[in-house]
Design a protein around this motif. Structure first.
Motif, PDB file in Angstrom:
ATOM      1  N   VAL A 288       0.862  -1.182   0.000  1.00 10.63           N
ATOM      2  CA  VAL A 288       0.000   0.000   0.000  1.00 10.63           C
ATOM      3  C   VAL A 288       0.897   1.231   0.000  1.00 10.63           C
ATOM      4  CG1 VAL A 288      -1.851   1.245   1.192  1.00 10.63           C
ATOM      5  CG2 VAL A 288      -1.784  -1.261   1.267  1.00 10.63           C
ATOM      6  N   LEU A 289       0.552   2.200  -0.844  1.00 11.33           N
ATOM      7  CA  LEU A 289       1.381   3.401  -1.020  1.00 11.33           C
ATOM      8  C   LEU A 289       0.666   4.631  -0.474  1.00 11.33           C
ATOM      9  CD1 LEU A 289       2.496   2.777  -4.731  1.00 11.33           C
ATOM     10  CD2 LEU A 289       3.728   2.120  -2.654  1.00 11.33           C
ATOM     11  N   GLN A 290       1.466   5.624  -0.160  1.00  8.08           N
ATOM     12  CA  GLN A 290       0.938   6.913   0.300  1.00  8.08           C
ATOM     13  C   GLN A 290       1.575   8.015  -0.552  1.00  8.08           C
ATOM     14  OE1 GLN A 290      -1.326   7.883   2.941  1.00  8.08           O
ATOM     15  NE2 GLN A 290      -1.064   9.758   1.737  1.00  8.08           N
ATOM     16  N   SER A 291       0.740   8.861  -1.147  1.00  7.32           N
ATOM     17  CA  SER A 291       1.282   9.881  -2.053  1.00  7.32           C
ATOM     18  C   SER A 291       2.188  10.855  -1.307  1.00  7.32           C
ATOM     19  CB  SER A 291       0.159  10.632  -2.756  1.00  7.32           C
ATOM     20  OG  SER A 291      -0.651  11.275  -1.809  1.00  7.32           O
ATOM     21  N   SER A 292       3.193  11.344  -2.031  1.00  7.57           N
ATOM     22  CA  SER A 292       4.122  12.320  -1.450  1.00  7.57           C
ATOM     23  C   SER A 292       4.246  13.513  -2.400  1.00  7.57           C
ATOM     24  CB  SER A 292       5.466  11.661  -1.137  1.00  7.57           C
ATOM     25  OG  SER A 292       6.008  11.076  -2.293  1.00  7.57           O
ATOM     26  N   ASP A 293       5.348  14.231  -2.359  1.00  6.22           N
ATOM     27  CA  ASP A 293       5.474  15.511  -3.054  1.00  6.22           C
ATOM     28  C   ASP A 293       5.939  15.316  -4.509  1.00  6.22           C
ATOM     29  OD1 ASP A 293       6.231  18.018  -3.963  1.00  6.22           O
ATOM     30  OD2 ASP A 293       7.000  18.653  -2.007  1.00  6.22           O
ATOM     31  N   MET A 294       4.999  15.429  -5.435  1.00  2.49           N
ATOM     32  CA  MET A 294       5.300  15.156  -6.842  1.00  2.49           C
ATOM     33  C   MET A 294       6.260  16.184  -7.444  1.00  2.49           C
ATOM     34  SD  MET A 294       2.664  14.845 -10.050  1.00  2.49           S
ATOM     35  CE  MET A 294       1.317  14.349  -9.003  1.00  2.49           C
ATOM     36  N   ILE A 295       6.086  17.430  -7.058  1.00  5.88           N
ATOM     37  CA  ILE A 295       6.959  18.488  -7.602  1.00  5.88           C
ATOM     38  C   ILE A 295       8.409  18.222  -7.172  1.00  5.88           C
ATOM     39  CG2 ILE A 295       7.479  20.967  -7.551  1.00  5.88           C
ATOM     40  CD1 ILE A 295       4.864  20.508  -8.956  1.00  5.88           C
ATOM     41  N   ARG A 296       8.584  17.981  -5.878  1.00  7.36           N
ATOM     42  CA  ARG A 296       9.935  17.740  -5.347  1.00  7.36           C
ATOM     43  C   ARG A 296      10.563  16.498  -6.001  1.00  7.36           C
ATOM     44  NH1 ARG A 296       9.566  15.251   0.203  1.00  7.36           N
ATOM     45  NH2 ARG A 296       9.155  13.509  -1.199  1.00  7.36           N
ATOM     46  N   ASP A 297       9.798  15.416  -6.041  1.00  2.77           N
ATOM     47  CA  ASP A 297      10.346  14.155  -6.555  1.00  2.77           C
ATOM     48  C   ASP A 297      10.695  14.255  -8.039  1.00  2.77           C
ATOM     49  OD1 ASP A 297       9.941  13.171  -4.038  1.00  2.77           O
ATOM     50  OD2 ASP A 297       8.135  12.022  -4.539  1.00  2.77           O
ATOM     51  N   THR A 298       9.835  14.923  -8.809  1.00  6.32           N
ATOM     52  CA  THR A 298      10.104  15.053 -10.248  1.00  6.32           C
ATOM     53  C   THR A 298      11.332  15.932 -10.467  1.00  6.32           C
ATOM     54  OG1 THR A 298       7.730  14.893 -10.643  1.00  6.32           O
ATOM     55  CG2 THR A 298       9.079  15.635 -12.487  1.00  6.32           C
ATOM     56  N   ARG A 299      11.388  17.038  -9.732  1.00  4.40           N
ATOM     57  CA  ARG A 299      12.539  17.941  -9.857  1.00  4.40           C
ATOM     58  C   ARG A 299      13.836  17.184  -9.540  1.00  4.40           C
ATOM     59  NH1 ARG A 299      10.871  22.321  -6.737  1.00  4.40           N
ATOM     60  NH2 ARG A 299      10.030  23.426  -8.519  1.00  4.40           N
ATOM     61  N   GLU A 300      13.814  16.384  -8.497  1.00  5.23           N
ATOM     62  CA  GLU A 300      15.019  15.621  -8.111  1.00  5.23           C
ATOM     63  C   GLU A 300      15.405  14.608  -9.187  1.00  5.23           C
ATOM     64  OE1 GLU A 300      14.409  13.922  -4.237  1.00  5.23           O
ATOM     65  OE2 GLU A 300      14.608  15.871  -3.231  1.00  5.23           O
ATOM     66  N   ALA A 301      14.385  13.943  -9.752  1.00  8.52           N
ATOM     67  CA  ALA A 301      14.668  12.931 -10.790  1.00  8.52           C
ATOM     68  C   ALA A 301      15.300  13.577 -12.012  1.00  8.52           C
ATOM     69  CB  ALA A 301      13.381  12.208 -11.181  1.00  8.52           C
ATOM     70  N   ILE A 302      14.797  14.749 -12.390  1.00  8.71           N
ATOM     71  CA  ILE A 302      15.341  15.459 -13.556  1.00  8.71           C
ATOM     72  C   ILE A 302      16.766  15.944 -13.253  1.00  8.71           C
ATOM     73  CG2 ILE A 302      15.060  17.512 -15.045  1.00  8.71           C
ATOM     74  CD1 ILE A 302      12.920  15.470 -15.580  1.00  8.71           C
ATOM     75  N   LEU A 303      16.935  16.491 -12.066  1.00 11.92           N
ATOM     76  CA  LEU A 303      18.246  17.028 -11.678  1.00 11.92           C
ATOM     77  C   LEU A 303      19.303  15.928 -11.664  1.00 11.92           C
ATOM     78  CD1 LEU A 303      19.676  19.640 -10.753  1.00 11.92           C
ATOM     79  CD2 LEU A 303      19.210  18.958  -8.394  1.00 11.92           C
ATOM     80  N   GLU A 304      18.903  14.781 -11.166  1.00 12.27           N
ATOM     81  CA  GLU A 304      19.843  13.647 -11.111  1.00 12.27           C
ATOM     82  C   GLU A 304      20.326  13.280 -12.522  1.00 12.27           C
ATOM     83  OE1 GLU A 304      19.641   9.016  -9.798  1.00 12.27           O
ATOM     84  OE2 GLU A 304      18.333  10.382  -8.695  1.00 12.27           O
ATOM     85  N   LYS A 305      19.380  13.233 -13.459  1.00 14.02           N
ATOM     86  CA  LYS A 305      19.760  12.884 -14.838  1.00 14.02           C
ATOM     87  C   LYS A 305      20.583  13.990 -15.475  1.00 14.02           C
ATOM     88  CE  LYS A 305      18.842   9.538 -16.005  1.00 14.02           C
ATOM     89  NZ  LYS A 305      19.758   8.387 -15.782  1.00 14.02           N
ATOM     90  N   LYS A 306      20.222  15.242 -15.141  1.00  9.83           N
ATOM     91  CA  LYS A 306      20.972  16.395 -15.657  1.00  9.83           C
ATOM     92  C   LYS A 306      22.419  16.347 -15.161  1.00  9.83           C
ATOM     93  CE  LYS A 306      19.419  21.081 -16.418  1.00  9.83           C
ATOM     94  NZ  LYS A 306      18.650  22.198 -15.881  1.00  9.83           N
ATOM     95  N   ASN A 307      22.589  16.035 -13.892  1.00  6.01           N
ATOM     96  CA  ASN A 307      23.932  15.949 -13.329  1.00  6.01           C
ATOM     97  C   ASN A 307      24.729  14.831 -13.993  1.00  6.01           C
ATOM     98  OD1 ASN A 307      23.485  18.060 -11.603  1.00  6.01           O
ATOM     99  ND2 ASN A 307      22.883  16.775  -9.879  1.00  6.01           N
ATOM    100  N   GLU A 308      24.045  13.744 -14.305  1.00  5.01           N
ATOM    101  CA  GLU A 308      24.721  12.605 -14.935  1.00  5.01           C
ATOM    102  C   GLU A 308      25.109  12.938 -16.376  1.00  5.01           C
ATOM    103  OE1 GLU A 308      22.337   8.997 -14.949  1.00  5.01           O
ATOM    104  OE2 GLU A 308      23.596   8.170 -16.543  1.00  5.01           O
TER     105      GLU A 308
END
Lengths: 370, 67
Positions: A288-308
């Protein structure tokens, strides 16, 4: 320029396509033009006009439930991206219809194999990547993704076409035509580094549900933990059956892979069964999942790929309609759009996302390095 | 009762399908989970279950590999 994105909200097809053509003209010889168009545009006309406007390129796309372009989330618009040969070395597309029960991936793949002089079974997934767009009302995604995964290591990423939440008719566009009951496959040989971003915004709760009785064909779960599905789900959340449907959006279920959920979203209750937006197989353990912060998580995912990658040259975002509805309900669409401010991006709100399998409440993105 | 066959089969499927490539092995494991078998549930001490063994044989056939 190697890639440009464009968008238009002109309601008339000729004016809309002319505006896209004008915005995309700095890519002098596009190898590929990908576009996502609101279902408010007449499908056959838009497909024919886009093909004609960009006749030297491979042109394809689909209808949407909302569009994404660098810096913006849109409605009732068309977004497009032109990519030149420095990004897309080669591309071949196929529209396969009707989407049959008997899926013959080998005949589809034989076209790719002839074009590229490769065996799809042995094709290097660091050299090739696929884009896959489904008729979003076909219920065929899981079966196709499974057969594709059996036959190749090349990753196919994509989404299910939308129709502005009418759930009446969705289209994929290729060869100047609009197709229903069709899956569109593109095999790309990029000339630059590329990768997949998969992001969803959920925490894992300790409660587990095991699917003990299902109807796979209808994406229905009859029982979890040997109890009526809705009863077990409500118990897991400590809520009453009468009101638990209100939790569907914020508490979907996750099939856990390496600590990361492949999200299965409940759609509705029917005679005590839970109907999901994608298939759950008998015996699957789900968290069972609980929603969290979509803006923060998406920004982090993009930043991680950008850094790579150093810099992202192009990004194609297959973004679940349930995420869009969630953003809309919290007034966050503008903020979400801004995540992609300085990245050439197009995308659309999908009726399901593809990456290895079919999933919900996720954004799957194809990223190209500069 | 015999033990450990399921884990052995899963390990062999992943090894053969990925040809030892670790990145592909991760994808193959994901595909197996999406097909309804979670490799992490099985150890060398897991009792052999003919139903799961049959499923894994079918899965190996789907992947085009011989165990």
């Amino acid at each position: 320029m190697h890639t440009i994105t464009a968008y238009t909200s002109h309601t008339e097809v000729p004016a809309a396509v002319a505006e896209l053509q004008d915005q995309l003209k700095l890519v002098s010889q596009p190898k590929c033009v990908l576009y996502f168009a609101s279902a408010s545009y007449p499908s056959e006309k838009i497909a024919a006009a886009m093909e004609e406007a960009f006749s030297g390129a491979t042109v394809f796309g689909c209808s949407t439930a909302g569009e994404i372009v660098s810096g913006k989330m849109l409605k009732h618009s068309i977004v497009a991206m032109a990519l030149d040969q420095s990004i897309i070395g080669d591309i071949v597309i196929q529209a396969v219809s009707p989407i049959e029960e008997q899926i013959d991936v080998s005949s589809v793949f034989s076209v790719f194999e002839k074009h590229y002089h490769i065996s799809m079974r042995d094709a290097d997934p660091t050299q090739y990547v696929g884009i896959i767009l489904f008729d979003g009302l076909s219920f065929a995604e899981e079966r196709w993704m499974d057969k594709i995964g059996n036959a190749t290591d090349v990753v196919f990423i994509g989404g299910s076409a939308g129709d502005d939440l009418k759930f009446s008719r969705t289209y994929v566009y290729a060869h100047g035509r609009a197709y229903t009951n069709t899956v569109l496959l593109a095999l790309l040989k990029p000339n630059c580094k590329f990768d997949i971003i998969k992001t969803q915004s959920f925490q894992t709760l300790p409660q587990q549900l095991i699917a003990t009785k299902v109807e796979e064909a209808h994406r229905a779960v009859i029982e979890f933990n040997n109890k009526p599905a809705i009863t077990a789900y409500a118990e897991a959340l400590g809520k009453s059956i009468d009101t638990v449907a209100e939790s569907f959006m914020s508490n979907p279920l996750g099939l856990m892979v390496g600590g990361e959920p492949y999200v299965r979203s409940p759609q509705r209750i029917s005679d005590g069964k839970m109907i999901f937006y994608c298939t759950i197989k008998e015996g699957m353990d789900l968290q069972v999942l609980q929603s969290s912060d979509m803006i923060r998580d998406t920004r982090e995912a993009i930043l991680e790929k950008k850094n790579e990658f150093g810099e992202l040259q192009a990004l194609i975002n297959f973004h679940c309609i349930l995420r869009t509805l969630d953003l809309e309900s919290h007034g966050l669409t503008e903020e979400y759009g801004h995540i992609f401010d300085h990245i050439p991006t197009i995308g659309f709100s999908t009726y399901g996302e593809e990456y290895i399998g079919h999933m919900n409440q996720t954004a799957t993105m194809l990223a190209f390095a500069a | 009762m015999e033990k450990g066959t399921i884990k052995q089969m899963i390990d062999r499927i992943i090894l053969l399908r990925s040809c030892g490539n670790s990145a592909i092995a991760v994808t193959v494991k994901t595909k197996i989970i999406l097909k309804g078998i979670n490799p992490d549930k099985y150890t060398s001490q897991t009792d052999d279950d003919p139903q799961i063994i049959r499923k894994l044989q079918d899965l190996a056939d789907e992947f085009g590999i011989r165990l």
